[in-house]
Design a protein around this motif. Structure first.
Motif, PDB file in Angstrom:
ATOM      1  N   ASN A 270      74.331 -75.583  61.932  1.00 20.32           N
ATOM      2  CA  ASN A 270      74.771 -74.537  61.017  1.00 20.32           C
ATOM      3  C   ASN A 270      73.926 -74.489  59.750  1.00 20.32           C
ATOM      4  O   ASN A 270      73.130 -75.389  59.478  1.00 20.32           O
ATOM      5  CB  ASN A 270      76.239 -74.753  60.633  1.00 20.32           C
ATOM      6  CG  ASN A 270      77.175 -74.256  61.701  1.00 20.32           C
ATOM      7  OD1 ASN A 270      77.374 -73.051  61.868  1.00 20.32           O
ATOM      8  ND2 ASN A 270      77.738 -75.171  62.458  1.00 20.32           N
ATOM      9  N   THR A 271      74.127 -73.438  58.979  1.00 15.14           N
ATOM     10  CA  THR A 271      73.463 -73.316  57.692  1.00 15.14           C
ATOM     11  C   THR A 271      74.025 -74.359  56.737  1.00 15.14           C
ATOM     12  O   THR A 271      75.232 -74.592  56.680  1.00 15.14           O
ATOM     13  CB  THR A 271      73.678 -71.910  57.116  1.00 15.14           C
ATOM     14  OG1 THR A 271      73.099 -70.953  58.006  1.00 15.14           O
ATOM     15  CG2 THR A 271      73.031 -71.775  55.746  1.00 15.14           C
TER      16      THR A 271
ATOM     17  N   THR B 281      70.045 -72.546  50.322  1.00 13.62           N
ATOM     18  CA  THR B 281      70.555 -72.682  51.687  1.00 13.62           C
ATOM     19  C   THR B 281      69.408 -72.697  52.671  1.00 13.62           C
ATOM     20  O   THR B 281      68.322 -72.152  52.405  1.00 13.62           O
ATOM     21  CB  THR B 281      71.498 -71.527  52.067  1.00 13.62           C
ATOM     22  OG1 THR B 281      70.785 -70.288  51.997  1.00 13.62           O
ATOM     23  CG2 THR B 281      72.722 -71.478  51.168  1.00 13.62           C
ATOM     24  N   ILE B 282      69.664 -73.298  53.822  1.00 17.59           N
ATOM     25  CA  ILE B 282      68.694 -73.309  54.908  1.00 17.59           C
ATOM     26  C   ILE B 282      69.455 -73.161  56.221  1.00 17.59           C
ATOM     27  O   ILE B 282      70.442 -73.835  56.456  1.00 17.59           O
ATOM     28  CB  ILE B 282      67.820 -74.577  54.901  1.00 17.59           C
ATOM     29  CG1 ILE B 282      66.725 -74.480  55.962  1.00 17.59           C
ATOM     30  CG2 ILE B 282      68.656 -75.842  55.064  1.00 17.59           C
ATOM     31  CD1 ILE B 282      65.627 -75.523  55.788  1.00 17.59           C
ATOM     32  N   THR B 283      68.987 -72.236  57.054  1.00 22.18           N
ATOM     33  CA  THR B 283      69.634 -72.016  58.342  1.00 22.18           C
ATOM     34  C   THR B 283      69.162 -73.045  59.362  1.00 22.18           C
ATOM     35  O   THR B 283      68.236 -73.830  59.114  1.00 22.18           O
ATOM     36  CB  THR B 283      69.327 -70.611  58.870  1.00 22.18           C
ATOM     37  OG1 THR B 283      67.929 -70.543  59.226  1.00 22.18           O
ATOM     38  CG2 THR B 283      69.640 -69.542  57.838  1.00 22.18           C
ATOM     39  N   ARG B 284      69.782 -72.996  60.515  1.00 19.85           N
ATOM     40  CA  ARG B 284      69.392 -73.902  61.607  1.00 19.85           C
ATOM     41  C   ARG B 284      67.919 -73.706  61.974  1.00 19.85           C
ATOM     42  O   ARG B 284      67.232 -74.673  62.337  1.00 19.85           O
ATOM     43  CB  ARG B 284      70.285 -73.627  62.810  1.00 19.85           C
ATOM     44  CG  ARG B 284      69.952 -74.439  64.042  1.00 19.85           C
ATOM     45  CD  ARG B 284      70.980 -74.183  65.146  1.00 19.85           C
ATOM     46  NE  ARG B 284      70.998 -72.799  65.568  1.00 19.85           N
ATOM     47  CZ  ARG B 284      70.239 -72.294  66.528  1.00 19.85           C
ATOM     48  NH1 ARG B 284      69.363 -73.064  67.152  1.00 19.85           N
ATOM     49  NH2 ARG B 284      70.333 -71.021  66.877  1.00 19.85           N
TER      50      ARG B 284
ATOM     51  N   SER C  47      65.266 -70.705  57.894  1.00 23.36           N
ATOM     52  CA  SER C  47      65.195 -69.652  56.874  1.00 23.36           C
ATOM     53  C   SER C  47      65.902 -70.128  55.610  1.00 23.36           C
ATOM     54  O   SER C  47      66.963 -70.742  55.683  1.00 23.36           O
ATOM     55  CB  SER C  47      65.854 -68.377  57.395  1.00 23.36           C
ATOM     56  OG  SER C  47      65.133 -67.869  58.493  1.00 23.36           O
ATOM     57  N   THR C  48      65.299 -69.814  54.472  1.00 23.15           N
ATOM     58  CA  THR C  48      65.807 -70.348  53.206  1.00 23.15           C
ATOM     59  C   THR C  48      66.148 -69.237  52.209  1.00 23.15           C
ATOM     60  O   THR C  48      65.587 -68.129  52.265  1.00 23.15           O
ATOM     61  CB  THR C  48      64.782 -71.276  52.560  1.00 23.15           C
ATOM     62  OG1 THR C  48      63.557 -70.559  52.338  1.00 23.15           O
ATOM     63  CG2 THR C  48      64.498 -72.478  53.445  1.00 23.15           C
TER      64      THR C  48
ATOM     65  N   TYR D  96      77.293 -74.044  54.659  1.00 23.97           N
ATOM     66  CA  TYR D  96      77.384 -72.745  54.014  1.00 23.97           C
ATOM     67  C   TYR D  96      77.655 -71.707  55.078  1.00 23.97           C
ATOM     68  O   TYR D  96      76.852 -71.559  56.004  1.00 23.97           O
ATOM     69  CB  TYR D  96      76.110 -72.382  53.262  1.00 23.97           C
ATOM     70  CG  TYR D  96      76.194 -71.010  52.642  1.00 23.97           C
ATOM     71  CD1 TYR D  96      75.673 -69.902  53.290  1.00 23.97           C
ATOM     72  CD2 TYR D  96      76.854 -70.833  51.432  1.00 23.97           C
ATOM     73  CE1 TYR D  96      75.784 -68.638  52.741  1.00 23.97           C
ATOM     74  CE2 TYR D  96      76.976 -69.571  50.878  1.00 23.97           C
ATOM     75  CZ  TYR D  96      76.439 -68.474  51.546  1.00 23.97           C
ATOM     76  OH  TYR D  96      76.572 -67.233  50.999  1.00 23.97           O
TER      77      TYR D  96
END
Length: 116
Positions: free
Chosen positions: A32-33, A50-53, A56-57, A99
């Motif tokens: 997950n993010t 935040t950073i996704t799996r 992406s930030t 998140y």
């Protein structure tokens, strides 16, 4: 089971750098993010990055260009926050969490103090 364990904070002079680490062994963390949050004295907790799996930030405007969030590709359960060009207003306790937030659990956080 390791759940939301932050480390790497400390006392640093303005303009300095730190690398914060967040470890969590749960599957939900690795897929997950994840976000880094901070809470300064007398202020509410705020989302910093935040950073996704897939990597992406996103960043809060106040840290954009100075902080970098990353995931350890080998250790899926570790997320970092690289803090550069630190300012006194970055002083806070830094936390990691999913998140958006799931549940009410938070780790102990790691204190970052920027002062000369």
């Amino acid at each position: 089971q390791v759940q939301l364990v932050e480390s790497g904070g400390g006392l640093v002079q303005p303009g300095g750098s730190l690398r914060l680490s967040c470890e969590d062994s749960r599957i939900i963390f690795s897929i997950n993010t994840v976000g880094w949050y901070r809470q300064a004295p007398g202020k509410e907790r705020e989302l910093v990055a935040t950073i996704t799996r897939l990597g992406s930030t996103n960043y809060a405007d106040s840290v954009k260009g100075r902080f970098t969030i990353s995931r350890d590709n080998a250790k899926k359960n570790t997320v970092y926050l690289h803090l550069n060009t630190l300012k006194p207003e970055d002083t806070a306790v830094y936390y990691c969490n999913l998140y958006p937030i799931v549940g009410h659990y938070w780790g102990q956080g790691t204190q970052v103090t920027v002062s000369s």
